[in-house]
Design a protein around this motif. Sequence first.
Motif, short mmCIF file in Angstrom:
data_model
loop_
_atom_site.label_atom_id
_atom_site.label_comp_id
_atom_site.label_asym_id
_atom_site.label_seq_id
_atom_site.Cartn_x
_atom_site.Cartn_y
_atom_site.Cartn_z
N LEU A 257 0.84 -1.20 0.00
CA LEU A 257 0.00 0.00 0.00
C LEU A 257 0.87 1.25 0.00
O LEU A 257 2.03 1.22 0.43
N TYR A 258 0.30 2.33 -0.51
CA TYR A 258 0.99 3.62 -0.54
C TYR A 258 -0.04 4.73 -0.68
O TYR A 258 -1.12 4.50 -1.22
N PRO A 259 0.30 5.92 -0.16
CA PRO A 259 1.41 6.19 0.75
C PRO A 259 1.08 5.71 2.16
O PRO A 259 -0.09 5.44 2.45
N ASN A 260 2.07 5.62 3.04
CA ASN A 260 1.79 5.24 4.42
C ASN A 260 1.93 6.42 5.39
O ASN A 260 1.94 6.22 6.59
N ASN B 193 -2.80 -12.80 7.35
CA ASN B 193 -2.95 -11.54 8.08
C ASN B 193 -1.70 -10.71 7.82
O ASN B 193 -0.58 -11.16 8.12
N ILE B 194 -1.87 -9.51 7.27
CA ILE B 194 -0.74 -8.67 6.92
C ILE B 194 -0.99 -7.29 7.54
O ILE B 194 -2.06 -6.71 7.38
N PHE B 195 0.03 -6.79 8.26
CA PHE B 195 -0.10 -5.51 8.96
C PHE B 195 0.83 -4.47 8.34
O PHE B 195 1.96 -4.78 7.95
N PHE B 196 0.36 -3.22 8.28
CA PHE B 196 1.15 -2.10 7.81
C PHE B 196 1.06 -0.96 8.81
O PHE B 196 0.00 -0.70 9.39
#
Length: 538
Positions: A456-459, A530-533
């Motif tokens: 994902l972007y932007p963060n 499960n993916i975390f950002f």
Amino acid sequence: MSKFLSIIILLSFCLPSFAQTQFEPLVSSYNSVKDWQNKDNWKAITKTASTLGYPSQRDIITIPTSSNLNTFYINFDLDKISTQMSFNYRKALKFDLGHNGRATFIFYQQTPSGITFNVSGALNVVGDLTLSGSQTTMLVDGQVATSGNLNFTSSAFKLTIGENGHVLVNKSFNATNGGTSTIHNYGNFHILGNFNSSQGDSYYVYKNATLNIDGALITTGGGGSDYYIYGDLSVEEDYTRIGGDEMTIYEDGFVRINGNVFSQNGGGGVFFISGDLYVQQSMTLRGGEKITIDDNGLFELRGDLYLSCSNALTVHYKGQFIFPDESQCIILDDQCYESSSNLKLCERIEAADLPIELSYFYGTQEEDGNLLQWQTLTEINCSHYNIEYSDDNRNWTFIGRVQGQGNVNTTTNYSYLDSTAAGDYYRLVQFDFDGKSTVYGPVIFNDPNEQLNVSLYPNIVSAGSTITIVVDGSTANDAVIATLISSNGQVIKEKVLSVNIEGGYVTSFKIPEIKSKGLSFIKVFNSKNNIFFKVLIQ
């Protein structure tokens, strides 16, 4: 760590006056209080012998050049005996603090070459720790805290911080050694002052590791230093590059500079960005630098960009280069010839608008081929879309073109069918009327691993703005969901990204208008992943 620091700060003030005795250790290992207090393990080398017969209070431990010891090992809590002792060695030695070891010392400036610090326990340093001998090595799997500076003043030092290692420098880190030195950081390195590097040094921040600099990052000398960022680098003040620094930010790497970036002396230098680079204030580049933003890279400059006329800045980007409307690109020279590449770059940046606002882009396998579908919410100066495919996500082949809508602020739906089903990867290349292009995707077909891959972007965003989410590896009849979570664990927003899409797609996630700002998390998940950002909401 705060406990160690408080001890150090307390000891930095005036200490009670005691007679000091110098002791030479006669054995290499001290595993208990009993070992330390054994008088047979020590030799008093000053005229006034201690009444205790072993180092305590403000005594000095000295290892002379005549000593037969090659190692000095502590594996118990020495602070129970004293937190006021000094340590002085005059020969190459391994200082080893075991897992059960805890010690507080004032260190004399160490000049012998080939010294090794191995810290698995907790070491507190009162004042500065200055290592002047060449080929000095420090290995930290435990905790090291200094109340002063950490100074490496000769060449070829090596500092390695393990995954469980923590180094806290209460003042500044100074590598004034002329180069050829290296830091490998797998843990946490926190500097409350400045980080001063000399030319030719190399610094590695590995995945899940952090380098936090509360002051400025400064590189001196003409040759520059190399920074390899797989984890997180945070600089609270300015980053000053006096020379040709090279900074490589890998795919999981995140660099945040809250101050300005200054590049001086015409030294050139490189930014290669496959991860995220965020600069809060301005960037001044005078040395013909090169900035490359890879497919997955993101470079966001919140302030102004200052360039010289003569030293051309080179920018190559396939990823995201975010330059806010309120920021300016400024040529520093009073007069600049029209053919200057920097002048043209500024004109291009100043004139640039976001070409499209993409709602989603995904692909599905149909009986008659691979179907690509995408939707835009707005388009500005949008000429057309090229569709490209690849078998390896590296080498791309043009297969078709779809006309854009020019300037519209309403929803537009597009589709393209690849009847040959030629590729495993597809991407869109959107072109403006002036020839500028932006890449979206890729989406993936035929992923045998059923592994959900997300970027994902932007963060770094503001409330009300939109984040682009790229999903690969979704499967039929398995929903993919994105959840925005605050730092205290509260679910702020949840959105179903897809329900019955197989393969890959690009979609958007709007940050709601919220009062609480700061660090938050976006969790993207399906039934198997499960993916975390990390997301910073300003």
